[in-house]
Design an enzyme around this catalytic site. Structure first.
Site, PDB file in Angstrom:
ATOM      1  N   CYS A 126      11.632  -1.964  10.502  1.00 52.47           N
ATOM      2  CA  CYS A 126      12.977  -1.936   9.919  1.00 52.47           C
ATOM      3  C   CYS A 126      13.994  -1.981  11.045  1.00 52.47           C
ATOM      4  O   CYS A 126      14.002  -1.125  11.922  1.00 52.47           O
ATOM      5  CB  CYS A 126      13.185  -0.669   9.093  1.00 52.47           C
ATOM      6  SG  CYS A 126      14.835  -0.537   8.386  1.00 52.47           S
ATOM      7  N   GLU A 145       5.600  -3.439   3.233  1.00 56.56           N
ATOM      8  CA  GLU A 145       5.479  -1.983   3.340  1.00 56.56           C
ATOM      9  C   GLU A 145       6.362  -1.487   4.465  1.00 56.56           C
ATOM     10  O   GLU A 145       6.491  -2.148   5.508  1.00 56.56           O
ATOM     11  CB  GLU A 145       4.016  -1.611   3.608  1.00 56.56           C
ATOM     12  CG  GLU A 145       3.751  -0.105   3.692  1.00 56.56           C
ATOM     13  CD  GLU A 145       3.433   0.361   5.111  1.00 56.56           C
ATOM     14  OE1 GLU A 145       2.928   1.492   5.245  1.00 56.56           O
ATOM     15  OE2 GLU A 145       3.709  -0.382   6.081  1.00 56.56           O
ATOM     16  N   ARG A 185       1.295  10.499   2.768  1.00 58.61           N
ATOM     17  CA  ARG A 185       1.901   9.405   3.531  1.00 58.61           C
ATOM     18  C   ARG A 185       2.783   8.582   2.598  1.00 58.61           C
ATOM     19  O   ARG A 185       2.380   7.528   2.100  1.00 58.61           O
ATOM     20  CB  ARG A 185       0.803   8.529   4.153  1.00 58.61           C
ATOM     21  CG  ARG A 185       1.317   7.455   5.108  1.00 58.61           C
ATOM     22  CD  ARG A 185       0.172   6.596   5.633  1.00 58.61           C
ATOM     23  NE  ARG A 185       0.625   5.630   6.607  1.00 58.61           N
ATOM     24  CZ  ARG A 185       0.789   5.887   7.905  1.00 58.61           C
ATOM     25  NH1 ARG A 185       0.540   7.097   8.367  1.00 58.61           N
ATOM     26  NH2 ARG A 185       1.194   4.950   8.735  1.00 58.61           N
ATOM     27  N   ARG A 195       5.175   5.955   1.563  1.00 54.30           N
ATOM     28  CA  ARG A 195       5.650   4.682   2.090  1.00 54.30           C
ATOM     29  C   ARG A 195       6.290   3.885   0.957  1.00 54.30           C
ATOM     30  O   ARG A 195       5.919   4.029  -0.213  1.00 54.30           O
ATOM     31  CB  ARG A 195       4.510   3.870   2.714  1.00 54.30           C
ATOM     32  CG  ARG A 195       3.979   4.444   4.019  1.00 54.30           C
ATOM     33  CD  ARG A 195       5.040   4.437   5.103  1.00 54.30           C
ATOM     34  NE  ARG A 195       4.559   4.870   6.409  1.00 54.30           N
ATOM     35  CZ  ARG A 195       4.587   6.117   6.839  1.00 54.30           C
ATOM     36  NH1 ARG A 195       5.056   7.089   6.046  1.00 54.30           N
ATOM     37  NH2 ARG A 195       4.159   6.426   8.048  1.00 54.30           N
TER      38      ARG A 195
END
Length: 498
Positions: free
Chosen positions: A116, A154, A205, A207
């Site tokens: 990102c 993702e 986790r 995501r």
């Protein structure tokens, strides 16, 4: 044997039949692949693992990190016949020129765990031009030229946070302008929400997954009222508190050079000292330690705190100091006895004189999962582990008195036991695993998306996904995980008699 155990192999409940699954996968391997896919920012192959599981064939891989690329090639490319090996690229920017066709072969699915980056806000165009200069733009260029049927992206959860609203809008708008129907509501998911039989693992986790189906620009810009592919919730009645970290561990006797993962004498002494306090609290008062950070250097009566100093501090810090003072006042006799019994405690490093207890009613610090952090020792219940990240403190398994090995960390991500790091530096292996995508979580969202959008997708892709066994992670978990699930999940065992 428990009456519920036959359900482990009952296809009407779930596809647990190992022989049947192997036959299906063998048939796919002998014939032509049901679909082709490109794997960008590929890491060590989390997307590859689940897309191969679905009957796909990788035609293109891009990964800039040399050691990660070597791990990928060793595990996923070299075992293939030369004619079936994908193109392996080192830098996606070189394959996506501005004015020429992209240097990526046609494919049906594009998967990418992309970084990102900040987007330019000049003009607030929120589309393809504004994505230029970022790595997302390179993904968009490939989608624009190749228009695969499905795109699966993702990223970290923060990409949907308030500081990244603009970036999120650019991504969604760009995908729609290219022709992909996508939801503006993020799909946030974690592997610990899946039961073992569906590819879950004991790792929290969260995501963000972005899934799009190519329907053409007109439809994509008009069909915007799309719900998220999945919601962040346990699947099929799975109780996330049933996870057991032991299910991803190797027997210590099978670990090469196991001594290098064991705690040092100093580390053991830190845990022993704090464990003594845990046990004293249980023995004297039958209570666990509080959940706020315990700062032993600041244990003093509350009446001694200076209100002016507290006022000048950040509120979070003043609150911790007040709570520690009250903890000292309430348990002064226990603390004094504990300090007398642990005279070396004051010589510990400052960060080891702090403890954060998040282990609920666990009876001993040695029964928890620990992290030696700059802010102190953090202890968690041994149910599931926090998210693996690229650079962090490796989890310490208290019952084993050692750290998680790279291979065990890989299994937290859903990789099978055959995954090889081939003598690579442990630091590189931990980094690669931490940067990866969780196989089971990716498979769950991809399979759910294909099922939902089946009418707009190629028949071969839909058939392949529906045909694939529900569990993409193979032997990542010990068999005990499936046995426990069969015995304790209402969806499998039926109503429990009262």
């Amino acid at each position: 044997m428990n009456d519920a155990l036959p359900l482990l192999f009952d296809e009407s409940a779930r596809e647990f039949d190992i022989a049947d699954s192997s036959a299906k996968l063998g048939a796919m391997a002998k014939g032509s692949a049901a679909f082709r896919y490109a794997d960008l920012f590929a890491g060590i192959g989390g997307f590859h693992a689940m897309l191969d599981h679905a009957g796909g064939r990788c035609v293109y891989v891009s990964e800039i990190d040399r050691e990660a690329r070597q791990t990928y090639v060793r595990n996923w490319v070299e075992p293939l016949p030369p004619a079936q090996r994908p193109i392996v690229n080192t830098d996606i920017t070189l394959a996506t020129p501005d004015e020429e066709a992209v240097d990526v072969p046609p494919h049906d699915v594009l998967a990418a765990g992309f970084p990102c980056q900040p987007f330019s806000k000049s003009g607030y165009q929120r589309g393809m031009e504004e994505a230029r200069g970022t790595l997302f733009w390179n993904i968009a260029r490939i989608l624009e030229d190749r228009t695969p049927a499905v795109v699966l992206l993702e990223n970290v959860r923060n990409i949907t946070g308030p500081r990244h609203t603009h970036e999120w809008d650019v991504i969604i708008q760009t995908l729609r302008e290219i022709g992909y129907r996508v939801s503006a509501t993020p799909s946030v998911f974690s592997p610990h929400l899946l039961p073992p039989s569906l590819g879950g693992t004991p790792q929290v986790r969260d995501r963000v997954f972005i899934l799009g189906t190519y329907v053409g620009r007109d439809r994509a810009l008009s069909e915007t009222n799309v719900p998220p592919t999945v919601v962040r919730a346990p699947v099929d009645g799975w109780n996330v508190h049933h996870w057991d970290a032991e299910w991803i561990l190797d027997d210590d006797s099978t670990i090469a050079e196991v001594s290098k993962y064991r705690l040092s004498v100093d580390e053991t002494s830190w845990v022993d000292a704090w464990d003594d306090l845990v046990r004293r609290m249980w023995a004297a008062k039958g209570i666990r330690l509080p959940g706020f950070p315990l700062w032993a250097d600041d244990w003093a009566p509350e009446r001694g705190l200076d209100p002016f100093e507290l006022e000048a501090m950040p509120r979070w810090k003043s609150q911790i100091l007040i709570k520690n003072a009250r903890f000292y006042d309430e348990h002064r006799s226990i603390i004094r006895g504990w300090k007398r019994a642990n005279p070396t405690f004051n010589s510990f490093p400052a960060s080891r004189r702090k403890l954060e207890w998040q282990a609920q009613d666990t009876a001993s610090l040695w029964d928890t999962v620990m992290h030696f952090r700059p802010s102190g020792i953090r202890a968690k219940a041994p149910t599931y582990l926090p998210a693996l990240v690229a650079i962090t403190q490796t989890s310490v398994i208290g019952t084993r008195r050692r750290r998680l090995t790279p291979h065990e960390a890989a299994r937290l991500q859903g990789f099978g036991r055959a995954l090889s790091f081939d003598g690579q530096r442990d630091t590189a292996s931990y980094k690669q695993v931490g940067n990866g995508v969780a196989v089971g979580a990716a498979w769950h969202v991809f399979r759910t998306h294909v099922e939902r959008d089946a009418a707009d997708l190629p028949d071969a892709l839909v058939r392949a996904v529906r045909m694939a066994p529900l569990n993409p992670t193979g032997d990542a978990l010990a068999e005990a995980a499936l046995i426990h699930e069969a015995r304790n999940t209402p969806a499998l065992t039926g109503p429990v008699a009262s």
